[in-house]
Design an enzyme around this catalytic site. Sequence first.
Site, PDB file in Angstrom:
ATOM      1  N   ALA A 329       0.815  -1.212   0.000  1.00  0.00           N
ATOM      2  CA  ALA A 329       0.000   0.000   0.000  1.00  0.00           C
ATOM      3  C   ALA A 329       0.856   1.272   0.000  1.00  0.00           C
ATOM      4  O   ALA A 329       1.950   1.278  -0.550  1.00  0.00           O
ATOM      5  CB  ALA A 329      -0.985  -0.026   1.171  1.00  0.00           C
ATOM      6  N   SER A 330       0.404   2.296   0.664  1.00  0.00           N
ATOM      7  CA  SER A 330       1.039   3.619   0.543  1.00  0.00           C
ATOM      8  C   SER A 330       2.453   3.680   1.090  1.00  0.00           C
ATOM      9  O   SER A 330       3.131   4.678   0.910  1.00  0.00           O
ATOM     10  CB  SER A 330       0.186   4.662   1.273  1.00  0.00           C
ATOM     11  OG  SER A 330      -1.151   4.547   0.859  1.00  0.00           O
ATOM     12  N   THR A 331       2.915   2.606   1.777  1.00  0.00           N
ATOM     13  CA  THR A 331       4.275   2.651   2.321  1.00  0.00           C
ATOM     14  C   THR A 331       5.313   2.651   1.211  1.00  0.00           C
ATOM     15  O   THR A 331       6.480   2.910   1.473  1.00  0.00           O
ATOM     16  CB  THR A 331       4.547   1.451   3.247  1.00  0.00           C
ATOM     17  OG1 THR A 331       4.353   0.250   2.501  1.00  0.00           O
ATOM     18  CG2 THR A 331       3.631   1.458   4.451  1.00  0.00           C
ATOM     19  N   LYS A 333       5.007   4.654  -1.417  1.00  0.00           N
ATOM     20  CA  LYS A 333       4.934   5.954  -2.108  1.00  0.00           C
ATOM     21  C   LYS A 333       6.260   6.727  -2.079  1.00  0.00           C
ATOM     22  O   LYS A 333       6.644   7.317  -3.082  1.00  0.00           O
ATOM     23  CB  LYS A 333       3.783   6.793  -1.544  1.00  0.00           C
ATOM     24  CG  LYS A 333       2.429   6.329  -2.096  1.00  0.00           C
ATOM     25  CD  LYS A 333       1.262   7.047  -1.476  1.00  0.00           C
ATOM     26  CE  LYS A 333      -0.054   6.486  -2.019  1.00  0.00           C
ATOM     27  NZ  LYS A 333      -1.215   6.969  -1.255  1.00  0.00           N
TER      28      LYS A 333
END
Lengths: 626, 367
Positions: A329-331, A333
């Site tokens: 997920a967003s980790t 980004k």
Amino acid sequence: MLKRRPTIRDHSAEANLFARRAFVGFVFVTILVAVLLSNLYTIQVDDHQDYQTRSNDNRIKVIPIAPNRGLIYDRNGVLLAENKPVYNLEVIPEDVDDLDTSLSEMSKLIDISEQQRNDFIKDIKHNRRFKSQVLKARLNEQEVAKFSVNQHKFPGFSIEARLARYYPYADTLTHALGYVAKLNRKELTKLESQDQATNYRATHDIGKLGIEKYYEQLLHGQVGSQRVEVNNRGRVIRTLSMTPPEPGHDLVLTLDIGLQQIAQHALKDMRGAIVVMDAKDGGVLALYSNPSYDPNLFVHGISSKNYKALLNPDRPLINRTTQGRYAPASTVKPHMAILALEEGLVTEHTKMWDPGFFQIPNVEHKWRDWKRWGHGHVDVYKAIEESCDTYFYDVSYRLGITKISDFMAQFGFGDLTGIDIHEETTAILPSKEWKEGRFRESWWRGDTISVGIGQGYWTATPMQIANATNILVNKGLNHPPHLVQVAKKENEVTQINNDEKPPVVLKNPDHWRISLDAMHNTVKKVTGTAHRAFKGANYDPAGKTGTAQVVSIAQGERYDAKSLKERQRDNAIYIGFAPFDDPQIVVSVVVENTGGGSSVGAPIARQLMDYYFSANPVTLAGSAKQ
Amino acid sequence: MQLNDKRSIWDKLHLDLPLLIALLAMMGASLAIVYSASGQNSAMMVRHATRMAGAIIGMFILAQFSPATLKRLVIPMYCAGLLMLVGVLLFGVSSKGAQRWLDLGVTRFQPSELMKIAVPMMVAWYIGRNHLPPRALHLVVGFTIVMLPTLLIKEQPDLGTSILIASSGVFVLFLSGLSWRLIGFLTGLVALAAWPFWHYGMHAYQKQRVLTLFNPESDPLGSGYHIIQSKIAIGSGGIEGKGWLQGTQSQLEFLPERHTDFIFSVLSEEFGLFGVCLLLCMYLFIIGRGLYIAVNAQDAFGKLLAGALTLTFFVYVFVNIGMVSGLLPVVGVPLPLISYGGTSMVTLMAGFGIIMSIATDKRMLLK
């Protein structure tokens, strides 16, 4: 009857005849003695060596002596795996006058079940009477004491001690340490193929999981032996010589048992995984997967009832830190931002407009941002701080899958981290080739969009996520994760696992700073997703939250935790490091089906960091006080 | 010597000094070896020494009988022995699968032991009555005298003893001057008879022993075990041996029957080839002395009997050493004068008593 003839006997002729015959007889005797002697000469002189060897084979037996298994300590010298004596009540039948009476007297003293008694009777029937047989295994301390006081009443009975593994921290360390259990047929065959069977002749247990298995060779040691003389019934007459066994290496782990306990405590009854790494060298400070189980159950053979209890839907046997596959997920980004900057798609100052969704030109489908109304004007900093999805949808669409997967592979995604336990999966870093191989379908450009926010086909283990974060905070330096620091044997200390992997090199190293600053802001700025969780920390943290969808939400629908089944709710993820200026630790937290990374993941990371920095205080300037 | 008028003290006692010394030396050696083979069992030593003393007394008593007296006892002894052998087969006592004993209430008696003396005496008396070499008819009768007890004993079954008895009789015939042509013919006949004997005349366990002899490793834990362990004991002794009480094969009990039939292996293991040579020299001396006495005996009966007893003694030696060293099948013959066990000791010493009686007889006449 014959009548005696009247002829006169010629006595001297008869005497001569007899003398000749007696002489011939003596010659025969001499010849036969020579035959005997020549045969004996062959046996005693020519074949002497052969018979000497066989004579020794008859009488000399080598009894192996098991080495003591190496102990395992945490980084501060706390004992995590020890060898404790287990006491068996044994009987030498030959030395007991009246076995039946003695057995009933003994059962008044120590509880002996019908089963144990019957097994014992069966054992002594099938064995030599001077051989010691186990009557009851694993006596408790009280029973040992009771027996010791009364031992004089029971000739032939004795208590024999054997060392067996014991894990004082039980379920806190299971997924890191693993456990030992009884050596089985299959393992023996494997040892034979490695020429190790002799070394294990006296060994009872072997590492089955975790560090115990990975470092089996170091921990085991070298078998010793005792040469004894035995008689024709195998009874030992005397000891001829003895080679003492060489104990195995003691291992000192990078783990900190205190931090490990915090991790266990923080996850409570939630399913999830925590990895804390030493940012300086990749040493794993905590590795905890919840739910866990007590490894001591396996050491003496787990009962089928206990084993069945472990086969529940929460799957405690799975090591979630290295075998759990979660969408990162967003980790990811911050990594994605660096790639976009490196490829020149954006600069530090490029702003784009986020209406709350992303569309591929001429395609109806909308990829939604977690914020329905959008983040407005977004630059790379804001995109990370507020975890703007649309920004990364756009960037990844323009990058294409090949560039993404090539770059992310450098951070260890889609590959084993090489941590020193065997229970590890590569998870999936998607690429065109991967999809063709897996689904026999070509890559669709829409597939790339969700990969941009660490979802879609992309999965990673909490260990991979921690490792990728560690490479990021070290600006490309790659210290792969490991659990064992040094192996010790007497005064000899061997450093292991201090190798580095090739670093990630950027065209413009300043791009590291942009991503890391943004992660700093995520915690520092009020608008940052991890701000609330770290308010008031007396160290300077940085991080990134992530919230991974477990099921896809249909177009036009909203995620509503209450309407979804527990197992379909979002996974909370958090990556963090501190202190910002001079990172000492990296934390990766994944909690299953509990919702947001900022509300569940970040507070757990906070607990871990609070503990770590209270034990290892730092000034706000970032250098350790010591 | 023979012309010396004065009788020595040994002549008066009817003892042959060189033979006596050799026999006593053997018995001393026996005590030492049995002590080791029995695992230093003092109770066994006392029994063994007692029996030796008994055997020496028996020898001494028999030595006092003159050959003339012995001749008078021949027929009653032989007939009584034959009757008792039949008795054994009809109502004897069994032990270890063989029926060899007569229970006399107070003691058990093995009639085959009596026959070891009675058969050569009977044949020597019968052949000695006539001219030497014997005529065909005498030979047939002589053979019959030998074969009757031999077959009865083989039926018990006791192959070892029947071989010893048959050979003692055959030796009388040989020494009496049986023509070489006849010897050749009979040898051929025996070889031809071997085949049916193998198929119909031998017990399964006896056949097994013979088969094992040629390939002991084929059954290392069964019937080959004795031979293998025995050869290991002998071979591991080497030239010098492991030393008295130091033989691992015997002390750790890998060697079966170590104080009886396999005592030679104990000696070989502990005293090596040196000890073996010494033992064989002693035997050769005893045999040489026995034959010397036979040659110098007064009459045909004395010559034939002393010669046959001496050569039979050698059969013991050869069969025992041959079997423990893997040359011959295991037939249960003890090592003469060395093995533990009263019966054979008494019988052998009785034989030597007779030889001594023959040896001193002529000196009495010379007076």
